[in-house]
Design an enzyme around this catalytic site. Sequence first.
Site, PDB file in Angstrom:
ATOM      1  N   ASP A 159      50.124  47.234  31.112  1.00  0.00           N
ATOM      2  CA  ASP A 159      51.423  47.242  30.413  1.00  0.00           C
ATOM      3  C   ASP A 159      51.521  48.465  29.498  1.00  0.00           C
ATOM      4  O   ASP A 159      52.558  49.118  29.435  1.00  0.00           O
ATOM      5  CB  ASP A 159      51.577  45.941  29.605  1.00  0.00           C
ATOM      6  CG  ASP A 159      51.318  44.728  30.475  1.00  0.00           C
ATOM      7  OD1 ASP A 159      52.127  44.454  31.355  1.00  0.00           O
ATOM      8  OD2 ASP A 159      50.268  44.082  30.297  1.00  0.00           O
ATOM      9  N   HIS A 187      50.412  39.108  28.415  1.00  0.00           N
ATOM     10  CA  HIS A 187      50.698  39.836  29.661  1.00  0.00           C
ATOM     11  C   HIS A 187      51.690  38.996  30.467  1.00  0.00           C
ATOM     12  O   HIS A 187      51.317  38.249  31.361  1.00  0.00           O
ATOM     13  CB  HIS A 187      49.414  40.077  30.455  1.00  0.00           C
ATOM     14  CG  HIS A 187      49.686  40.627  31.829  1.00  0.00           C
ATOM     15  ND1 HIS A 187      50.198  41.878  32.047  1.00  0.00           N
ATOM     16  CD2 HIS A 187      49.553  40.074  33.050  1.00  0.00           C
ATOM     17  CE1 HIS A 187      50.357  42.088  33.333  1.00  0.00           C
ATOM     18  NE2 HIS A 187      49.978  40.997  33.974  1.00  0.00           N
TER      19      HIS A 187
HETATM   20  P1  NAX Z   1      44.191  39.002  45.409  1.00  0.00           P
HETATM   21  O1  NAX Z   1      44.750  37.705  45.815  1.00  0.00           O
HETATM   22  O2  NAX Z   1      44.304  40.188  46.321  1.00  0.00           O
HETATM   23  O3  NAX Z   1      42.640  38.830  45.089  1.00  0.00           O
HETATM   24  C1  NAX Z   1      42.138  37.798  44.320  1.00  0.00           C
HETATM   25  C2  NAX Z   1      40.759  37.494  44.843  1.00  0.00           C
HETATM   26  O4  NAX Z   1      40.172  36.559  43.975  1.00  0.00           O
HETATM   27  C3  NAX Z   1      40.747  36.883  46.245  1.00  0.00           C
HETATM   28  O5  NAX Z   1      39.906  37.643  47.084  1.00  0.00           O
HETATM   29  C4  NAX Z   1      40.204  35.476  46.016  1.00  0.00           C
HETATM   30  O6  NAX Z   1      39.409  35.027  47.094  1.00  0.00           O
HETATM   31  C5  NAX Z   1      39.392  35.670  44.751  1.00  0.00           C
HETATM   32  N1  NAX Z   1      39.151  34.454  43.984  1.00  0.00           N
HETATM   33  C6  NAX Z   1      39.982  33.390  43.795  1.00  0.00           C
HETATM   34  N2  NAX Z   1      39.372  32.458  43.050  1.00  0.00           N
HETATM   35  C7  NAX Z   1      38.153  32.946  42.739  1.00  0.00           C
HETATM   36  C8  NAX Z   1      37.058  32.430  42.010  1.00  0.00           C
HETATM   37  N3  NAX Z   1      37.095  31.221  41.447  1.00  0.00           N
HETATM   38  N4  NAX Z   1      35.949  33.192  41.911  1.00  0.00           N
HETATM   39  C9  NAX Z   1      35.892  34.408  42.482  1.00  0.00           C
HETATM   40  N5  NAX Z   1      36.889  34.940  43.219  1.00  0.00           N
HETATM   41  C10 NAX Z   1      38.009  34.216  43.330  1.00  0.00           C
HETATM   42  O7  NAX Z   1      44.809  39.330  43.990  1.00  0.00           O
HETATM   43  P2  NAX Z   1      44.820  40.717  43.181  1.00  0.00           P
HETATM   44  O8  NAX Z   1      46.021  41.495  43.562  1.00  0.00           O
HETATM   45  O9  NAX Z   1      43.495  41.354  43.302  1.00  0.00           O
HETATM   46  O10 NAX Z   1      45.079  40.168  41.705  1.00  0.00           O
HETATM   47  C11 NAX Z   1      44.082  39.437  41.031  1.00  0.00           C
HETATM   48  C12 NAX Z   1      44.605  38.848  39.744  1.00  0.00           C
HETATM   49  O11 NAX Z   1      45.012  39.869  38.847  1.00  0.00           O
HETATM   50  C13 NAX Z   1      45.835  37.962  39.925  1.00  0.00           C
HETATM   51  O12 NAX Z   1      45.688  36.814  39.113  1.00  0.00           O
HETATM   52  C14 NAX Z   1      46.957  38.825  39.385  1.00  0.00           C
HETATM   53  O13 NAX Z   1      48.055  38.056  38.948  1.00  0.00           O
HETATM   54  C15 NAX Z   1      46.252  39.521  38.256  1.00  0.00           C
HETATM   55  N6  NAX Z   1      46.880  40.719  37.701  1.00  0.00           N
HETATM   56  C16 NAX Z   1      46.744  40.933  36.383  1.00  0.00           C
HETATM   57  C17 NAX Z   1      47.240  42.057  35.771  1.00  0.00           C
HETATM   58  C18 NAX Z   1      47.062  42.282  34.305  1.00  0.00           C
HETATM   59  O14 NAX Z   1      47.615  43.271  33.809  1.00  0.00           O
HETATM   60  N7  NAX Z   1      46.359  41.460  33.540  1.00  0.00           N
HETATM   61  C19 NAX Z   1      48.024  43.062  36.529  1.00  0.00           C
HETATM   62  C20 NAX Z   1      47.795  43.004  37.996  1.00  0.00           C
HETATM   63  C21 NAX Z   1      47.638  41.609  38.571  1.00  0.00           C
HETATM   64  O15 NAX Z   1      48.903  41.058  38.760  1.00  0.00           O
END
Ligand code: NAX
Length: 325
Positions: A159, A187
């Site tokens: 952000d 966020h």
């Molecule tokens: P993806 O869905 O591409 O990847 C997430 C990965 O996490 C998947 O491979 C899944 O298998 C794995 N996963 C799920 N549960 C798990 C667990 N208990 N232990 C280990 N791995 C696990 O999502 P991606 O685009 O990489 O985003 C990841 C997270 O970042 C999401 O929650 C998203 O909303 C968040 N974000 C946060 C941001 C921030 O500024 N704080 C910005 C970007 C993003 O939106």
Amino acid sequence: MKPAVRIAITGAAGNIGYAAAFRISAGGMLGTDQPIILQLVEIEPALQALKGVEMELLDCAFPLLENVITTSDIETGFKDTDYALLVGSKPRTKGMERSDLLGDNGKIFGPQGRAINNHASRNVKVLVIGNPANTNALIAMNNAPDLSPSQFSSMMRLDHNRALNQLSLKTGSKIADITRLTVWGNHSLTQYPDISHCRIDGQDATSVVDISWYKETFIPNVQNRGAEIISARGASSAASAASAAIDHMRNWIFGTPEDDWTSMGIPSAGDYGITEGLMYSFPVRCKNGSYEVVHDLHMDDFSTEKTKITEKELLEERDAVKALL
Ligand code: NAX
């Protein structure tokens, strides 16, 4: 060569994890003289994809990458880790209430907090990226009683970087010339990107831009940038999120530049009237591996109101996960 340090990344087969792992392995986070061991954590069904990530990492022949551990066992994943990037979380699906999302993620971040508490390096630095990032970080922190709360943070840097970009585009100034910007709070759409103390090439930013542009265009643009990326790319921000995670950690470890600060989600100590203990984004200066909130910034009525709106949302999130804290 220095001894290797351990970096755990959860959700490492996902979009952000994939983007982060390669830049970190190339020295982007800790520098090109620091060997690393990656500890990549995924859920069981994603382990095969994670194997593919490991194979690609090894095929890069990064001189700094001493070892890659892949696992679905969080105790192995966090063992002795010096840094932990908690990316993996449960996405919000259609029809899901926010409280369900918070509860489901609590079931991930509670056990991860405990595993970090019991197995990570005593000096571990934790950055929570998986959404809802602030409240997930709050849960992890509350489940790690043997560590200091100051070892836990949540990511607001994307952000912050988005706000820098919007201001740079509007004013035609260089990113490097913009300092003292803050994104306060959560966020989420309630975050408050604040330029009231910001400087552009030494001048007050508020004297350079029109105040109605600031309030009516800049703030909503920054708040909604994630959705704008999704509609353009058909997928959520990944490389920019990984880049922001690296910026966050670099500043935390090596310090913020002289005369500047950054935005980090950290446990509130009550500064600026924000409820103590809440994982809230403040302006912080980092030095020697720790951070300090920037004190005594003048907050006008507009800023105070905005910081309270985002605090209220975080209080509601905290109440929804009370049982997990
Ligand atoms: P993806 O869905 O591409 O990847 C997430 C990965 O996490 C998947 O491979 C899944 O298998 C794995 N996963 C799920 N549960 C798990 C667990 N208990 N232990 C280990 N791995 C696990 O999502 P991606 O685009 O990489 O985003 C990841 C997270 O970042 C999401 O929650 C998203 O909303 C968040 N974000 C946060 C941001 C921030 O500024 N704080 C910005 C970007 C993003 O939106």
